[in-house]
Design a protein around this motif. Structure first.
Motif, PDB file in Angstrom:
ATOM      1  N   ARG A  49       0.828  -1.211   0.000  1.00 35.62           N
ATOM      2  CA  ARG A  49       0.000   0.000   0.000  1.00 35.62           C
ATOM      3  C   ARG A  49       0.862   1.262   0.000  1.00 35.62           C
ATOM      4  O   ARG A  49       0.526   2.272  -0.615  1.00 35.62           O
ATOM      5  N   GLU A  50       2.002   1.183   0.673  1.00 36.93           N
ATOM      6  CA  GLU A  50       2.908   2.331   0.755  1.00 36.93           C
ATOM      7  C   GLU A  50       3.446   2.734  -0.607  1.00 36.93           C
ATOM      8  O   GLU A  50       3.720   3.902  -0.861  1.00 36.93           O
ATOM      9  N   ARG A  51       3.601   1.740  -1.494  1.00 39.98           N
ATOM     10  CA  ARG A  51       4.140   2.004  -2.823  1.00 39.98           C
ATOM     11  C   ARG A  51       3.074   2.451  -3.825  1.00 39.98           C
ATOM     12  O   ARG A  51       3.396   2.839  -4.944  1.00 39.98           O
ATOM     13  N   VAL A  52       1.819   2.377  -3.445  1.00 38.84           N
ATOM     14  CA  VAL A  52       0.727   2.794  -4.327  1.00 38.84           C
ATOM     15  C   VAL A  52       0.469   4.283  -4.137  1.00 38.84           C
ATOM     16  O   VAL A  52       0.492   4.793  -3.013  1.00 38.84           O
ATOM     17  N   HIS A  53       0.236   4.971  -5.229  1.00 36.24           N
ATOM     18  CA  HIS A  53      -0.057   6.404  -5.173  1.00 36.24           C
ATOM     19  C   HIS A  53      -1.187   6.647  -4.186  1.00 36.24           C
ATOM     20  O   HIS A  53      -2.170   5.903  -4.140  1.00 36.24           O
ATOM     21  N   ILE A  54      -1.071   7.691  -3.397  1.00 36.00           N
ATOM     22  CA  ILE A  54      -2.034   7.961  -2.330  1.00 36.00           C
ATOM     23  C   ILE A  54      -3.469   8.061  -2.854  1.00 36.00           C
ATOM     24  O   ILE A  54      -4.418   7.656  -2.171  1.00 36.00           O
ATOM     25  N   GLU A  55      -3.641   8.578  -4.069  1.00 42.98           N
ATOM     26  CA  GLU A  55      -4.984   8.710  -4.625  1.00 42.98           C
ATOM     27  C   GLU A  55      -5.576   7.372  -5.072  1.00 42.98           C
ATOM     28  O   GLU A  55      -6.775   7.280  -5.311  1.00 42.98           O
ATOM     29  N   ASP A  56      -4.734   6.339  -5.193  1.00 43.95           N
ATOM     30  CA  ASP A  56      -5.197   5.031  -5.659  1.00 43.95           C
ATOM     31  C   ASP A  56      -5.311   3.999  -4.545  1.00 43.95           C
ATOM     32  O   ASP A  56      -5.703   2.861  -4.793  1.00 43.95           O
ATOM     33  N   ARG A  57      -4.958   4.377  -3.324  1.00 47.38           N
ATOM     34  CA  ARG A  57      -4.945   3.401  -2.235  1.00 47.38           C
ATOM     35  C   ARG A  57      -6.333   2.885  -1.884  1.00 47.38           C
ATOM     36  O   ARG A  57      -6.493   1.715  -1.544  1.00 47.38           O
ATOM     37  N   ALA A  58      -7.327   3.739  -1.975  1.00 46.89           N
ATOM     38  CA  ALA A  58      -8.697   3.293  -1.686  1.00 46.89           C
ATOM     39  C   ALA A  58      -9.130   2.242  -2.704  1.00 46.89           C
ATOM     40  O   ALA A  58      -9.835   1.288  -2.361  1.00 46.89           O
TER      41      ALA A  58
END
Length: 208
Positions: A49-58
């Motif tokens: 999750r840390e490596r996923v763009h913040i806008e795509d984490r949901a």
């Protein structure tokens, strides 16, 4: 090794999450896709999750939760920030395997890097897969269509997932495509909704 510019184009990583133990396994390609050397860190949901763009984490959370609670196929598009802040577009594709009690015990699937231009991908595939010319195109097209319908992905991603399954199972693409095609039709008297189980039995024979 990860290229100096931090990119890992045309990478397809494999992941496995065992829910009872809450442990993850990543292939070497999965580590590199996320900007790590293989086995340099312990795979976890938090690290992914840390490596996923913040806008795509949901979107990631929703897809994984869907897999954990239903076991049904899932897919989502994500932006992944790897080494040296290099951003890549990734498609996460997976499904769940249930235990005897019907609860999902394993999530398994692929992370496909789709950043590279389509032309580069087509050239790489043509150069690297000598056996492709011998493959029955009808069987491959039908198997690709099954995966497209099952996972809700496009033709290019379905083909790459099919190839990665072929490599992972050490099985010729033609043989795998024929098995998927033969598993897809619903026999008289069998329910339509068990297509996922039939295809999963082909794609993950050692996990069933």
């Amino acid at each position: 090794m990860v290229p100096e510019d931090g990119r890992a184009d045309d990478v397809t990583g494999v992941f496995l999450h065992r829910l009872p133990e809450d442990t993850w396994w990543w292939s070497d390609e999965m580590f590199r896709l996320l900007g790590h050397e293989p086995d340099a860190v312990t795979p976890t949901a938090g690290l992914l999750r840390e490596r996923v763009h913040i806008e795509d984490r949901a979107r990631l959370d929703s897809a994984l939760e869907h897999g954990r609670t239903t076991g049904h196929p899932f897919s989502c598009y994500l932006r992944v920030v790897g080494a040296q802040d290099a951003e890549r577009n990734v498609v996460l594709v997976g499904d769940g395997r249930t235990g005897d009690d019907g609860d999902v015990v394993v999530l398994r699937g692929f992370a496909v890097d789709v950043t590279a231009p389509v032309r580069q991908e087509a050239r790489r595939a043509a150069d690297s897969d000598i056996d492709r010319a011998r493959v029955s195109q009808v069987d491959v097209d039908l198997a690709r269509g099954v995966l497209m319908a099952l996972y809700g992905i496009d033709a290019d991603i379905a083909m790459r997932v099919l190839r990665r399954h072929s490599q992972y199972a050490n099985m010729k693409l033609r043989t795998l495509a024929q098995s998927v095609r033969e598993a897809a039709p619903t026999a008289p008297g069998r329910p339509q909704h068990d297509l996922h189980q039939r295809v999963s039995a082909v794609l993950y024979p050692d996990r069933e």
